[in-house]
Motif scaffolding. Structure first.
Motif, PDB file in Angstrom:
ATOM      1  N   HIS A  18      -3.466  87.114  -5.163  1.00  0.00           N
ATOM      2  CA  HIS A  18      -3.739  85.671  -5.265  1.00  0.00           C
ATOM      3  C   HIS A  18      -5.163  85.368  -4.794  1.00  0.00           C
ATOM      4  O   HIS A  18      -5.884  84.598  -5.412  1.00  0.00           O
ATOM      5  CB  HIS A  18      -2.720  84.895  -4.434  1.00  0.00           C
ATOM      6  CG  HIS A  18      -2.938  83.417  -4.479  1.00  0.00           C
ATOM      7  ND1 HIS A  18      -2.573  82.664  -5.575  1.00  0.00           N
ATOM      8  CD2 HIS A  18      -3.510  82.558  -3.609  1.00  0.00           C
ATOM      9  CE1 HIS A  18      -2.905  81.407  -5.363  1.00  0.00           C
ATOM     10  NE2 HIS A  18      -3.480  81.311  -4.170  1.00  0.00           N
ATOM     11  N   HIS A  19      -5.554  86.022  -3.716  1.00  0.00           N
ATOM     12  CA  HIS A  19      -6.913  85.828  -3.188  1.00  0.00           C
ATOM     13  C   HIS A  19      -7.950  86.277  -4.229  1.00  0.00           C
ATOM     14  O   HIS A  19      -8.918  85.579  -4.502  1.00  0.00           O
ATOM     15  CB  HIS A  19      -7.064  86.634  -1.887  1.00  0.00           C
ATOM     16  CG  HIS A  19      -8.473  86.711  -1.389  1.00  0.00           C
ATOM     17  ND1 HIS A  19      -9.011  85.773  -0.525  1.00  0.00           N
ATOM     18  CD2 HIS A  19      -9.473  87.584  -1.656  1.00  0.00           C
ATOM     19  CE1 HIS A  19     -10.280  86.091  -0.284  1.00  0.00           C
ATOM     20  NE2 HIS A  19     -10.580  87.188  -0.960  1.00  0.00           N
TER      21      HIS A  19
ATOM     22  N   LYS B  14      -7.703  86.384  -7.324  1.00  0.00           N
ATOM     23  CA  LYS B  14      -7.746  85.532  -8.520  1.00  0.00           C
ATOM     24  C   LYS B  14      -8.968  84.612  -8.463  1.00  0.00           C
ATOM     25  O   LYS B  14      -9.693  84.460  -9.441  1.00  0.00           O
ATOM     26  CB  LYS B  14      -6.447  84.722  -8.620  1.00  0.00           C
ATOM     27  CG  LYS B  14      -6.371  83.876  -9.872  1.00  0.00           C
ATOM     28  CD  LYS B  14      -4.962  83.510 -10.243  1.00  0.00           C
ATOM     29  CE  LYS B  14      -4.377  82.507  -9.276  1.00  0.00           C
ATOM     30  NZ  LYS B  14      -3.027  82.094  -9.652  1.00  0.00           N
ATOM     31  N   SER B  15      -9.178  84.021  -7.312  1.00  0.00           N
ATOM     32  CA  SER B  15     -10.349  83.138  -7.163  1.00  0.00           C
ATOM     33  C   SER B  15     -11.636  83.944  -7.216  1.00  0.00           C
ATOM     34  O   SER B  15     -12.608  83.554  -7.871  1.00  0.00           O
ATOM     35  CB  SER B  15     -10.273  82.390  -5.832  1.00  0.00           C
ATOM     36  OG  SER B  15      -9.295  81.394  -5.900  1.00  0.00           O
ATOM     37  N   THR B  16     -11.622  85.083  -6.532  1.00  0.00           N
ATOM     38  CA  THR B  16     -12.838  85.912  -6.483  1.00  0.00           C
ATOM     39  C   THR B  16     -13.277  86.308  -7.890  1.00  0.00           C
ATOM     40  O   THR B  16     -14.461  86.223  -8.239  1.00  0.00           O
ATOM     41  CB  THR B  16     -12.556  87.187  -5.663  1.00  0.00           C
ATOM     42  OG1 THR B  16     -11.974  86.810  -4.431  1.00  0.00           O
ATOM     43  CG2 THR B  16     -13.833  87.977  -5.430  1.00  0.00           C
TER      44      THR B  16
ATOM     45  N   VAL C  13     -12.812  84.963 -10.705  1.00  0.00           N
ATOM     46  CA  VAL C  13     -13.373  83.889 -11.536  1.00  0.00           C
ATOM     47  C   VAL C  13     -14.891  83.894 -11.416  1.00  0.00           C
ATOM     48  O   VAL C  13     -15.616  83.699 -12.392  1.00  0.00           O
ATOM     49  CB  VAL C  13     -12.800  82.515 -11.104  1.00  0.00           C
ATOM     50  CG1 VAL C  13     -13.536  81.385 -11.800  1.00  0.00           C
ATOM     51  CG2 VAL C  13     -11.315  82.443 -11.401  1.00  0.00           C
ATOM     52  N   PHE C  14     -15.378  84.172 -10.214  1.00  0.00           N
ATOM     53  CA  PHE C  14     -16.829  84.187 -10.002  1.00  0.00           C
ATOM     54  C   PHE C  14     -17.461  85.403 -10.689  1.00  0.00           C
ATOM     55  O   PHE C  14     -18.577  85.329 -11.161  1.00  0.00           O
ATOM     56  CB  PHE C  14     -17.151  84.219  -8.503  1.00  0.00           C
ATOM     57  CG  PHE C  14     -16.838  82.923  -7.803  1.00  0.00           C
ATOM     58  CD1 PHE C  14     -17.770  81.895  -7.773  1.00  0.00           C
ATOM     59  CD2 PHE C  14     -15.614  82.727  -7.191  1.00  0.00           C
ATOM     60  CE1 PHE C  14     -17.475  80.691  -7.141  1.00  0.00           C
ATOM     61  CE2 PHE C  14     -15.308  81.534  -6.557  1.00  0.00           C
ATOM     62  CZ  PHE C  14     -16.235  80.503  -6.534  1.00  0.00           C
TER      63      PHE C  14
ATOM     64  N   ALA D 132      -9.672  90.185 -14.462  1.00  0.00           N
ATOM     65  CA  ALA D 132      -8.931  88.952 -14.163  1.00  0.00           C
ATOM     66  C   ALA D 132      -7.531  89.027 -14.771  1.00  0.00           C
ATOM     67  O   ALA D 132      -6.544  88.640 -14.146  1.00  0.00           O
ATOM     68  CB  ALA D 132      -9.688  87.748 -14.708  1.00  0.00           C
ATOM     69  N   ARG D 133      -7.452  89.543 -16.008  1.00  0.00           N
ATOM     70  CA  ARG D 133      -6.146  89.641 -16.678  1.00  0.00           C
ATOM     71  C   ARG D 133      -5.219  90.598 -15.916  1.00  0.00           C
ATOM     72  O   ARG D 133      -4.060  90.299 -15.669  1.00  0.00           O
ATOM     73  CB  ARG D 133      -6.344  90.140 -18.105  1.00  0.00           C
ATOM     74  CG  ARG D 133      -5.080  90.162 -18.941  1.00  0.00           C
ATOM     75  CD  ARG D 133      -5.148  91.189 -20.051  1.00  0.00           C
ATOM     76  NE  ARG D 133      -5.432  92.531 -19.567  1.00  0.00           N
ATOM     77  CZ  ARG D 133      -4.559  93.303 -18.919  1.00  0.00           C
ATOM     78  NH1 ARG D 133      -3.344  92.871 -18.679  1.00  0.00           N
ATOM     79  NH2 ARG D 133      -4.898  94.512 -18.506  1.00  0.00           N
TER      80      ARG D 133
ATOM     81  N   ARG E 184      -4.027  89.014 -12.775  1.00  0.00           N
ATOM     82  CA  ARG E 184      -3.013  87.965 -13.027  1.00  0.00           C
ATOM     83  C   ARG E 184      -1.649  88.599 -13.311  1.00  0.00           C
ATOM     84  O   ARG E 184      -0.626  88.106 -12.873  1.00  0.00           O
ATOM     85  CB  ARG E 184      -3.426  87.096 -14.222  1.00  0.00           C
ATOM     86  CG  ARG E 184      -4.236  85.878 -13.809  1.00  0.00           C
ATOM     87  CD  ARG E 184      -4.204  84.834 -14.908  1.00  0.00           C
ATOM     88  NE  ARG E 184      -4.636  85.368 -16.185  1.00  0.00           N
ATOM     89  CZ  ARG E 184      -5.908  85.510 -16.535  1.00  0.00           C
ATOM     90  NH1 ARG E 184      -6.860  85.162 -15.690  1.00  0.00           N
ATOM     91  NH2 ARG E 184      -6.223  85.989 -17.703  1.00  0.00           N
TER      92      ARG E 184
ATOM     93  N   GLU F 160      -0.150  89.645 -10.027  1.00  0.00           N
ATOM     94  CA  GLU F 160       0.358  88.503  -9.247  1.00  0.00           C
ATOM     95  C   GLU F 160       1.648  87.960  -9.869  1.00  0.00           C
ATOM     96  O   GLU F 160       2.623  87.670  -9.178  1.00  0.00           O
ATOM     97  CB  GLU F 160      -0.693  87.394  -9.154  1.00  0.00           C
ATOM     98  CG  GLU F 160      -0.303  86.384  -8.073  1.00  0.00           C
ATOM     99  CD  GLU F 160      -1.120  85.109  -8.098  1.00  0.00           C
ATOM    100  OE1 GLU F 160      -1.928  84.924  -9.025  1.00  0.00           O
ATOM    101  OE2 GLU F 160      -0.910  84.275  -7.205  1.00  0.00           O
TER     102      GLU F 160
END
Lengths: 641, 118
Positions: B57-58, B60-62, B64-65, B72-73, B76, B79
């Motif tokens: 989960h953490h 996921k934000s990272t 994005v940057f 990212a996929r 996800r 998660e």
């Protein structure tokens, strides 16, 4: 008919086929004296008469058969009787010189043999009684096999021996009345040849278990589970035995279940794919929109402004398409839920009118809003969905009208206590729809093509509107004439709402850029902390952003520091956003408990929104956040001192 | 044009024209990825599903940057599986972590190159 011993219960029916009256008399007396069996004896002197009796009365539990009769002699007597009644429980009576016949008879299916003159009453009764018990057990076994679709077989090629239960034959679509001999099994065309093939494997592996498809004689395929084992016989060769179970239905059910699981998995993957794609598209879209907005704020000449506006318009369209696809996916997955909230209808219509009139003005179209006087001001329903339906219909009307008018009208069709049946009409003088397209206009991905021009959009707007109307119990329809225009209409029952509900415009700048206020950002992700803080400080120069790494820190901070609004991440260590919000709402002093709290979440579905509300969060901002959306939400919930 | 493993549109949008913030974000991003991806594998080996879900989960934000769609996929998927059916698919999760680990060196190289540009 003679009752042998009426004091013993229960009584058994026995047929005696014997031509010698002396033996008939003897057998009757012996059985009458025995206390081991109570039976009713029926006597017939010839094989023909015996067969006739058995045909008329199939309830005989045992047959005492003399092998030497006037119309049949020797072993053939038994064979003839068995050919008519293969399951008959037969005890053979032989003369002293014919013992071999007796032994052969037992091998071929007789239950026992007795040598005339060499048995007493108890021996005869015992033989009859045991054979009847054995026969009953066999019948029960056959019945059990029939119910469970399980058959069994035994085979010893060295002994030329093969025997299979009735159910084994039925599994292969064969009649048990015509059993195979061991030699017949050798024929590769014999359906039971499969047993011989298994026997080869058993010799190597001791036990073989297989699930295989077999062909019945009528060509039908059945799926069977077979277990076969074998052992060496003292006299040489092997004895193989096995069971076979027809599991076709179970297999089909498994296949169906597998198909269903695959279909569900495919739907899940599709949902995941759409969600992934929309996520992937949103990030660059936000960047494109953000950049275009920033670019628009810089000094540009007219040509550059035009380019920038084109980027913004195209981005808006693309964002609309993404949202349409996402919503259609939500609809198809049955996850859409409707809310029941009080709202002011005229406020909703005016707001919609205000948003779309600019588009109409750009095209020099006369945009009219007609609300009949008896339409109630305050209603209860899902205002967002109603807005979406109207936005789709009016948006389409403007899109497909190049001159003339677009008219949105509302009227009361029927009134009942506490609820209204409302009719909504969107009329235009646009290009109209040809008759052949009218039927499919509400189907997904139907797009209008006119004069070599395809109108932008996904073709999902009308299907979504149709679903939203029908899911709320209404009906939607269209009338149209090419070149003259179209009229879309739908109806909905809406409950009477509570007065004094206003639709708040979201665009009002309630916090001026120079305003000084305190915001608590509860976020454990350092990078998110940094960008949120920087973005907010850029928008409001005098904002004080307090940071808390988790829900617990936020609660402790709120005990010392009053803030005006809270941005709350949901999943955090120590204490998550939901639990922290619940605590703030329930256990903190009223001044703190009523602070607006906005969730920052990556989840977009409606069920999630419902959970956020339950825990006391006012609204949410999607992550990764779009600055304008964040600013708007803060403006909306901020309470000026 | 060579394949780009990172796409910094979001990071750049968030940093605006502030090069210091951009540098700060890049530095945080590199540190976060360098530390947390190996940690993911360790948690998988220890079968600490909740901790792994939190870390995913953490990230996921990272991610994005960083802007690498494949990472990212994969994250996800991890998660989602851990949220819905924890422990059900350890092999699938391991596969996703492997995919992320494979991409990590290239992503880090490009991020460090960007960081040095400032």
């Amino acid at each position: 008919m003679t009752e042998s011993n009426p004091n013993l219960k229960p009584s058994h029916n026995v047929l005696l086929i014997e031509d010698d009256p002396a033996y008939v008399r003897l057998a009757t007396i012996l059985l009458a004296e025995s206390e081991l069996l109570n039976c009713r004896i029926t006597h017939r002197p010839t094989l023909t008469a015996g067969i006739q009796e058995l045909r008329q009365n199939p309830n005989f539990e045992a047959v005492l058969l003399d092998l030497t009769l006037p119309d049949s002699q020797g072993y053939e007597t038994l064979e003839r009787l068995l050919s008519h009644f293969p399951h008959l429980n037969i005890i053979v009576l032989t003369g002293l010189d014919d013992k071999d016949w007796g032994l052969q008879a037992v091998k071929s299916g007789a239950q026992d043999f007795l040598v005339k003159g060499a048995f007493d009453g108890d021996q005869l009764a015992k033989s009859l009684r045991y054979s009847i018990e054995r026969s009953n057990i066999l019948k029960r076994l056959e019945e059990t096999q029939r119910i469970a679709h399980i058959g069994n077989w035994e085979c010893s090629p060295a002994q030329h021996y093969f025997q299979a239960s009735e159910e084994t034959y039925r599994i292969f679509g064969l009649s048990p009345q015509h059993p195979f001999s061991c030699e017949e099994l050798m024929n590769p065309d014999c359906p039971f040849n499969i047993f011989l093939q298994l026997q080869d494997e058993v010799c190597q592996q001791k036990k073989v278990e297989k699930d295989i498809w077999v062909s019945r004689r009528d060509g039908e395929k059945r799926y069977v589970a077979i277990v076969c084992s074998g052992r060496k016989l003292d006299k040489g060769g092997f004895l193989f035995n096995g069971i076979i179970q027809d599991i076709t239905e179970r297999k089909q059910a498994q296949e169906l279940k597998k198909d269903k699981e695959l279909a569900e998995q495919a739907a899940k993957f599709r949902e995941q794919f759409i969600a992934s794609v929309s996520h992937e598209m949103r990030t660059p879209m936000n960047a494109i929109l953000g950049m275009a907005n920033l670019l628009r704020q810089t000094e540009l000449d007219e040509e550059q402004k035009g380019y920038t506006d084109s980027i913004r318009q195209s981005s808006d369209i693309l964002l609309g398409i993404i949202n349409d696809i996402l919503q259609m996916s939500t609809i198809q997955n049955g996850k859409l839920q409707f809310e029941q909230k009080d709202f002011q209808l005229s406020g909703l219509l005016q707001s919609l009118f205000g948003v779309l009139k600019y588009k109409a003005e750009e095209k020099k179209i006369d945009f009219q809003l007609v609300i009949r006087q008896d339409v109630p001001k305050f209603l209860k329903g899902d205002v967002l969905r109603l807005n979406q339906i109207l936005f789709n219909l009016v948006g389409n009307a403007i899109k497909f009208t190049d001159h003339g008018f677009v008219r949105l009208g509302v009227e009361v069709l029927e009134k009942q206590v506490g609820r209204f049946h409302l009719g909504f009409v969107v009329e235009d003088s646009g290009i109209g729809i040809a008759k052949e397209y009218l039927e499919s206009i509400f189907e997904s991905f139907t797009q209008l093509w006119q004069k070599g021009r395809i109108y932008e959009g996904t073709g999902l707007g009308l299907p979504i509107a149709k679903f939203l109307v029908e899911a709320q119990g209404g009906q939607i329809g269209v009338r149209s004439e090419p070149g003259k225009g179209s009229t879309f209409f739908f109806d909905l029952w809406l409950d009477e709402g509570a007065p004094n509900v206003l639709i708040e415009p979201t665009t009002i700048e309630r916090i001026p850029p120079e305003a000084s206020f305190d915001l608590l950002l509860v976020e454990d992700h350092k990078m998110n902390q940094l960008v949120a803080k920087k973005t907010l400080e850029k928008k409001w120069k005098n904002i004080n952003v307090f940071l808390a790494e988790n829900g617990e820190e936020a609660i402790q901070l709120l005990k010392k520091q009053k803030v005006d609004i809270i941005l709350m991440d949901i999943q955090m260590p120590v204490r998550d956003g939901l639990s922290a919000t619940e605590y703030i709402r329930k256990y903190m002093p009223p001044g703190i408990a009523s602070i607006p709290i906005l969730a920052m979440t990556a989840h977009t579905d409606k069920t999630r929104e419902h959970i956020l509300k339950e825990y006391g969060l006012d609204d949410y901002v999607l992550k990764p956040f779009e600055p304008e959306q964040l600013f708007q939400k803060i403006q909306r919930y901020f309470k000026p001192a | 044009m060579p394949y780009q493993y990172i796409h910094l549109a979001y990071l750049d949008q968030m940093a605006g024209d502030d090069s210091e913030t951009r540098g700060q974000l890049l530095h945080m991003l590199i540190e976060d990825l360098e530390h947390n991806l190996p940690e993911m594998k360790a948690l998988l080996q220890k079968q600490e599903w909740q901790a792994l879900q939190n870390l995913s989960h953490h990230l996921k934000s990272t991610l994005v940057f960083a802007g690498n769609a494949e990472m990212a996929r994969a994250n996800r998927s991890i998660e989602k599986h851990l949220t819905e059916e924890p422990e059900a698919f350890p092999d699938f999760i391991a596969l996703q972590i492997d995919a992320m680990e494979t991409l990590l060196p290239m992503v880090l190289t490009e991020l460090k190159r960007e960081f040095q540009k400032k």
